[in-house]
Design a protein around this motif. Structure first.
Motif, PDB file in Angstrom:
ATOM      1  N   UNK A  39       0.746  -1.149  -0.008  1.00 48.96           N
ATOM      2  CA  UNK A  39      -0.006   0.112  -0.110  1.00 48.96           C
ATOM      3  C   UNK A  39       0.943   1.386  -0.093  1.00 48.96           C
ATOM      4  N   UNK A  40       2.099   1.344   0.433  1.00 51.12           N
ATOM      5  CA  UNK A  40       3.070   2.044   0.239  1.00 51.12           C
ATOM      6  C   UNK A  40       3.292   2.613  -1.170  1.00 51.12           C
ATOM      7  N   UNK A  41       3.323   1.825  -2.257  1.00 47.55           N
ATOM      8  CA  UNK A  41       3.118   1.929  -3.598  1.00 47.55           C
ATOM      9  C   UNK A  41       2.147   2.132  -4.316  1.00 47.55           C
ATOM     10  N   UNK A  42       1.037   1.446  -3.761  1.00 45.63           N
ATOM     11  CA  UNK A  42      -0.340   1.214  -4.447  1.00 45.63           C
ATOM     12  C   UNK A  42      -1.452   1.446  -3.356  1.00 45.63           C
ATOM     13  N   UNK A  43      -1.795   2.758  -3.146  1.00 41.19           N
ATOM     14  CA  UNK A  43      -2.862   2.929  -2.068  1.00 41.19           C
ATOM     15  C   UNK A  43      -4.045   2.100  -2.262  1.00 41.19           C
ATOM     16  N   UNK A  44      -4.521   1.878  -3.367  1.00 38.65           N
ATOM     17  CA  UNK A  44      -5.618   1.138  -3.544  1.00 38.65           C
ATOM     18  C   UNK A  44      -5.645  -0.534  -3.595  1.00 38.65           C
ATOM     19  N   UNK A  45      -4.269  -0.870  -3.404  1.00 34.60           N
ATOM     20  CA  UNK A  45      -4.165  -2.436  -3.817  1.00 34.60           C
ATOM     21  C   UNK A  45      -3.761  -2.615  -5.281  1.00 34.60           C
ATOM     22  N   UNK A  46      -3.927  -3.856  -5.512  1.00 34.03           N
ATOM     23  CA  UNK A  46      -3.622  -4.361  -6.961  1.00 34.03           C
ATOM     24  C   UNK A  46      -4.586  -5.023  -7.370  1.00 34.03           C
ATOM     25  N   UNK A  47      -5.226  -5.051  -8.673  1.00 38.71           N
ATOM     26  CA  UNK A  47      -6.233  -5.936  -9.039  1.00 38.71           C
ATOM     27  C   UNK A  47      -5.839  -6.440 -10.355  1.00 38.71           C
ATOM     28  N   UNK A  48      -6.046  -7.895 -10.427  1.00 35.07           N
ATOM     29  CA  UNK A  48      -5.733  -8.506 -11.682  1.00 35.07           C
ATOM     30  C   UNK A  48      -6.227  -8.167 -12.810  1.00 35.07           C
ATOM     31  N   UNK A  49      -7.640  -7.600 -12.871  1.00 31.67           N
ATOM     32  CA  UNK A  49      -8.139  -6.936 -14.043  1.00 31.67           C
ATOM     33  C   UNK A  49      -9.186  -5.686 -13.841  1.00 31.67           C
ATOM     34  N   UNK A  50      -9.419  -5.331 -14.704  1.00 30.83           N
ATOM     35  CA  UNK A  50     -10.155  -3.849 -14.437  1.00 30.83           C
ATOM     36  C   UNK A  50     -11.716  -4.480 -14.160  1.00 30.83           C
ATOM     37  N   UNK A  51     -11.941  -5.573 -14.528  1.00 28.39           N
ATOM     38  CA  UNK A  51     -13.647  -6.112 -14.347  1.00 28.39           C
ATOM     39  C   UNK A  51     -13.541  -6.735 -12.971  1.00 28.39           C
ATOM     40  N   UNK A  52     -12.852  -6.785 -12.214  1.00 23.91           N
ATOM     41  CA  UNK A  52     -12.873  -7.335 -10.999  1.00 23.91           C
ATOM     42  C   UNK A  52     -13.526  -6.396  -9.839  1.00 23.91           C
ATOM     43  N   UNK A  53     -14.762  -6.782  -9.050  1.00 27.12           N
ATOM     44  CA  UNK A  53     -15.322  -6.199  -8.431  1.00 27.12           C
ATOM     45  C   UNK A  53     -15.027  -6.574  -6.632  1.00 27.12           C
ATOM     46  N   UNK A  54     -14.842  -5.712  -6.050  1.00 27.71           N
ATOM     47  CA  UNK A  54     -14.498  -5.593  -4.560  1.00 27.71           C
ATOM     48  C   UNK A  54     -15.687  -6.526  -3.717  1.00 27.71           C
ATOM     49  N   UNK A  55     -15.260  -7.454  -3.088  1.00 29.39           N
ATOM     50  CA  UNK A  55     -16.200  -8.082  -2.158  1.00 29.39           C
ATOM     51  C   UNK A  55     -16.047  -7.646  -0.766  1.00 29.39           C
ATOM     52  N   UNK A  62      -9.079   3.566  -5.708  1.00 30.44           N
ATOM     53  CA  UNK A  62      -9.115   2.712  -6.862  1.00 30.44           C
ATOM     54  C   UNK A  62      -7.798   1.884  -6.735  1.00 30.44           C
ATOM     55  N   UNK A  63      -7.951   0.459  -7.023  1.00 30.63           N
ATOM     56  CA  UNK A  63      -6.976  -0.325  -7.296  1.00 30.63           C
ATOM     57  C   UNK A  63      -6.099  -0.192  -8.494  1.00 30.63           C
ATOM     58  N   UNK A  64      -4.552  -0.281  -8.416  1.00 31.48           N
ATOM     59  CA  UNK A  64      -4.018  -0.356  -9.679  1.00 31.48           C
ATOM     60  C   UNK A  64      -4.122  -1.858 -10.456  1.00 31.48           C
ATOM     61  N   UNK A  65      -4.208  -1.654 -11.621  1.00 36.93           N
ATOM     62  CA  UNK A  65      -4.525  -2.915 -12.563  1.00 36.93           C
ATOM     63  C   UNK A  65      -3.390  -3.304 -13.102  1.00 36.93           C
ATOM     64  N   UNK A  66      -2.848  -4.689 -12.874  1.00 40.22           N
ATOM     65  CA  UNK A  66      -1.717  -5.290 -13.377  1.00 40.22           C
ATOM     66  C   UNK A  66      -1.986  -6.816 -12.888  1.00 40.22           C
ATOM     67  N   UNK A  67      -2.005  -7.613 -14.111  1.00 42.57           N
ATOM     68  CA  UNK A  67      -2.227  -8.914 -13.762  1.00 42.57           C
ATOM     69  C   UNK A  67      -0.898  -9.692 -13.356  1.00 42.57           C
ATOM     70  N   UNK A  68       0.287  -9.235 -13.822  1.00 41.46           N
ATOM     71  CA  UNK A  68       1.388  -9.730 -13.546  1.00 41.46           C
ATOM     72  C   UNK A  68       1.758  -9.471 -11.975  1.00 41.46           C
ATOM     73  N   UNK A  69       1.564  -8.017 -11.558  1.00 39.95           N
ATOM     74  CA  UNK A  69       1.879  -7.755 -10.266  1.00 39.95           C
ATOM     75  C   UNK A  69       0.874  -8.529  -9.471  1.00 39.95           C
TER      76      UNK A  69
END
Length: 87
Positions: A39-55, A62-69
């Motif tokens: 969270x120091x680098x990515x405040x909203x976390x990291x999502x595997x795709x832009x279509x993912x919804x938070x449960x 808003x999460x950073x989108x990167x499947x490899x990360x």
């Protein structure tokens, strides 16, 4: 003459593709020890795709989108919703 050009073109393709593989192998994705570090680098976390919804409920960022990360830090996704360390 045509054979020489064909051989040179073939060698160029082989060596060109092999350097692409080594460049990708050198670009390692950073793994984080815990969510505080991520969270120091990515405040909203990291999502595997832009279509993912938070449960996990409402989030501030808003999460950073990167499947490899995300794949490198999948262990930090406690609720298994596709977003690691959402905040």
């Amino acid at each position: 003459m045509k054979k020489v050009i064909a051989v040179l073109l073939g060698l160029g393709l082989v060596f060109g593709l092999s350097t692409i593989d080594t460049v990708e192998a050198k670009q390692k994705v950073k793994t984080y020890k815990n969510c505080t570090a991520l969270n120091k680098d990515y405040k909203g976390g990291v999502a595997k795709s832009s279509k993912v919804k938070n449960k996990g409920g409402k989030t501030k960022y808003k999460p950073f989108v990167s499947s490899s990360l995300y794949n490198a830090n999948m262990k930090l996704d406690r609720d298994k919703d596709g977003i690691a360390c959402e905040k």
